[in-house]
Write a protein that holds these residues in place. Structure first.
Motif, mmCIF file in Angstrom:
data_model
loop_
_atom_site.group_PDB
_atom_site.id
_atom_site.type_symbol
_atom_site.label_atom_id
_atom_site.label_comp_id
_atom_site.label_asym_id
_atom_site.label_seq_id
_atom_site.Cartn_x
_atom_site.Cartn_y
_atom_site.Cartn_z
ATOM 1 N N MET A 281 -5.357 -1.610 2.556
ATOM 2 C CA MET A 281 -4.583 -0.380 2.408
ATOM 3 C C MET A 281 -4.043 0.142 3.734
ATOM 4 N N ASP A 282 -4.646 -0.271 4.842
ATOM 5 C CA ASP A 282 -4.176 0.199 6.149
ATOM 6 C C ASP A 282 -3.174 -0.752 6.795
ATOM 7 N N GLY A 283 -2.894 -1.862 6.122
ATOM 8 C CA GLY A 283 -1.989 -2.853 6.691
ATOM 9 C C GLY A 283 -0.540 -2.560 6.355
ATOM 10 N N ALA A 284 0.352 -3.319 7.001
ATOM 11 C CA ALA A 284 1.779 -3.117 6.792
ATOM 12 C C ALA A 284 2.386 -4.205 5.923
ATOM 13 N N GLY A 285 1.568 -5.139 5.450
ATOM 14 C CA GLY A 285 2.080 -6.253 4.673
ATOM 15 C C GLY A 285 2.218 -5.907 3.202
ATOM 16 N N GLY A 286 2.512 -6.938 2.407
ATOM 17 C CA GLY A 286 2.663 -6.766 0.978
ATOM 18 C C GLY A 286 2.092 -7.959 0.231
ATOM 19 N N LEU A 287 2.045 -7.842 -1.070
ATOM 20 C CA LEU A 287 1.460 -8.866 -1.921
ATOM 21 C C LEU A 287 2.495 -9.366 -2.913
ATOM 22 N N VAL A 288 2.646 -10.684 -3.014
ATOM 23 C CA VAL A 288 3.528 -11.294 -4.000
ATOM 24 C C VAL A 288 2.840 -12.525 -4.579
ATOM 25 N N GLY A 289 3.285 -12.942 -5.756
ATOM 26 C CA GLY A 289 2.787 -14.180 -6.344
ATOM 27 C C GLY A 289 1.928 -13.967 -7.572
ATOM 28 N N ALA A 290 1.915 -14.985 -8.437
ATOM 29 C CA ALA A 290 1.164 -14.930 -9.684
ATOM 30 C C ALA A 290 -0.207 -15.574 -9.568
ATOM 31 N N SER A 291 -0.723 -15.698 -8.351
ATOM 32 C CA SER A 291 -2.008 -16.370 -8.152
ATOM 33 C C SER A 291 -3.154 -15.642 -8.847
ATOM 34 N N ALA B 181 -4.140 -7.034 -7.599
ATOM 35 C CA ALA B 181 -3.460 -6.104 -6.699
ATOM 36 C C ALA B 181 -4.407 -5.002 -6.215
ATOM 37 N N LEU B 182 -5.219 -4.470 -7.113
ATOM 38 C CA LEU B 182 -6.107 -3.368 -6.741
ATOM 39 C C LEU B 182 -7.194 -3.808 -5.770
ATOM 40 N N LEU B 183 -7.762 -4.998 -5.996
ATOM 41 C CA LEU B 183 -8.792 -5.461 -5.069
ATOM 42 C C LEU B 183 -8.190 -5.766 -3.699
ATOM 43 N N TRP B 184 -6.993 -6.343 -3.689
ATOM 44 C CA TRP B 184 -6.300 -6.579 -2.416
ATOM 45 C C TRP B 184 -6.028 -5.262 -1.708
ATOM 46 N N PHE B 185 -5.628 -4.240 -2.473
ATOM 47 C CA PHE B 185 -5.319 -2.933 -1.907
ATOM 48 C C PHE B 185 -6.540 -2.322 -1.229
ATOM 49 N N LEU B 186 -7.712 -2.469 -1.835
ATOM 50 C CA LEU B 186 -8.932 -1.882 -1.280
ATOM 51 C C LEU B 186 -9.222 -2.371 0.132
ATOM 52 N N PHE B 187 -8.861 -3.602 0.423
ATOM 53 C CA PHE B 187 -9.182 -4.172 1.726
ATOM 54 C C PHE B 187 -7.970 -4.304 2.636
ATOM 55 N N PRO C 7 0.815 -1.224 0.000
ATOM 56 C CA PRO C 7 0.000 0.000 0.000
ATOM 57 C C PRO C 7 0.844 1.268 0.000
ATOM 58 N N GLU C 8 1.889 1.264 0.819
ATOM 59 C CA GLU C 8 2.754 2.438 0.905
ATOM 60 C C GLU C 8 3.439 2.715 -0.424
ATOM 61 N N GLY C 9 3.959 1.677 -1.059
ATOM 62 C CA GLY C 9 4.640 1.855 -2.334
ATOM 63 C C GLY C 9 3.694 2.323 -3.427
ATOM 64 N N PHE C 10 2.512 1.749 -3.470
ATOM 65 C CA PHE C 10 1.532 2.126 -4.489
ATOM 66 C C PHE C 10 1.113 3.583 -4.332
ATOM 67 N N LEU C 11 0.853 3.991 -3.097
ATOM 68 C CA LEU C 11 0.436 5.375 -2.849
ATOM 69 C C LEU C 11 1.557 6.371 -3.102
ATOM 70 N N SER C 12 2.800 5.894 -3.048
ATOM 71 C CA SER C 12 3.925 6.791 -3.298
ATOM 72 C C SER C 12 4.296 6.859 -4.778
ATOM 73 N N GLY C 13 3.548 6.163 -5.625
ATOM 74 C CA GLY C 13 3.759 6.285 -7.062
ATOM 75 C C GLY C 13 4.443 5.116 -7.742
ATOM 76 N N LYS C 14 4.671 4.013 -7.053
ATOM 77 C CA LYS C 14 5.323 2.842 -7.659
ATOM 78 C C LYS C 14 4.270 1.996 -8.377
ATOM 79 N N LEU C 15 3.790 2.541 -9.472
ATOM 80 C CA LEU C 15 2.688 1.914 -10.186
ATOM 81 C C LEU C 15 3.095 0.601 -10.861
ATOM 82 N N TRP C 16 4.388 0.446 -11.164
ATOM 83 C CA TRP C 16 4.835 -0.788 -11.806
ATOM 84 C C TRP C 16 4.664 -1.998 -10.902
#
Length: 216
Positions: free
Chosen positions: A125-135, A117-123, A58-67
């Protein structure tokens, strides 16, 4: 594991050197090897920086790391996480690529990863974790395949041993039920156990929209 159908037999890697599926599988494997080397060689701070620049947070996405909407799918938590996603991408992807072609497969892959990624972010966005994987990509493939061929029986090897023949539409309903239950009763309660059900549902949603687009 799927077999016993003409579109589920030996893939045509040799005859289609430009196959997008072949490129994607190699990318996932090479990325995991690079991730493992970085984790083993550098210190924890450097590896954390590597994760922040490639994984989706969430932090990276909000800071502009769109890739990272795409790059996170190249990272995995371990070899089993990678292997399961490779199997799903391989068996679903080779059937889809014959129908859709490499260009449409590319768009489906990018759309599946970003939607997850976007749907995960919606729920989260307040967490400190991250998302990885091609699931999410794998779920987009499965959904598109099941919607395109709902009545055509396929054979699965449950636990890689027990053969089980099912229609794709029932597989899709089962996955939707499992992921919805996991999302509502575990992820929303903070009991994810390392499974991003919302990202899986995002991938399935991408497959649904992509199926509607191609069909129209």
């Amino acid at each position: 594991m799927l077999y016993d159908r003409p579109y589920m037999r030996v893939p045509r890697f040799g005859g289609r050197t430009s196959s997008f599926l072949k490129f994607l599988l190699l990318l996932l494997i090479v990325s995991f090897v690079l991730q493992t080397i970085v984790e083993a060689v550098v210190d924890k701070d450097a590896y954390y920086s590597f994760f922040l620049w490639t994984g989706f947070t969430p932090e990276g996405f909000l800071s502009g790391k769109l890739w990272t909407l795409i790059s996170y799918a190249c990272l995995h938590e371990g070899p089993w996480h990678l292997v399961l996603n490779l199997l799903a991408v391989f068996f679903m992807g080779r059937a889809l690529e014959e129908d859709l072609g490499s260009k449409m497969m590319t768009w489906l892959t990018l759309f599946g990863a970003a939607s997850g990624a976007l749907l995960w972010f919606l729920f989260n966005m307040d967490g400190a974790g991250g998302l990885v994987g091609a699931s999410a990509i794998a779920m987009a493939y499965v959904t598109t395949f099941c919607l395109r061929r709902p009545e055509q029986p396929i054979t699965l090897l449950l636990f890689f041993v027990i053969p089980c023949t099912l229609k794709p539409k029932w597989i899709l309903w089962a996955l939707l039920g499992i992921e919805s239950y996991g999302f509502l009763f575990t992820e929303l309660n903070g009991l994810t156990a390392g499974v991003a059900h919302s990202a899986h549902l995002g991938g399935m949603l991408a497959g649904l929209f992509f199926f509607g687009y191609v069909r129209s």
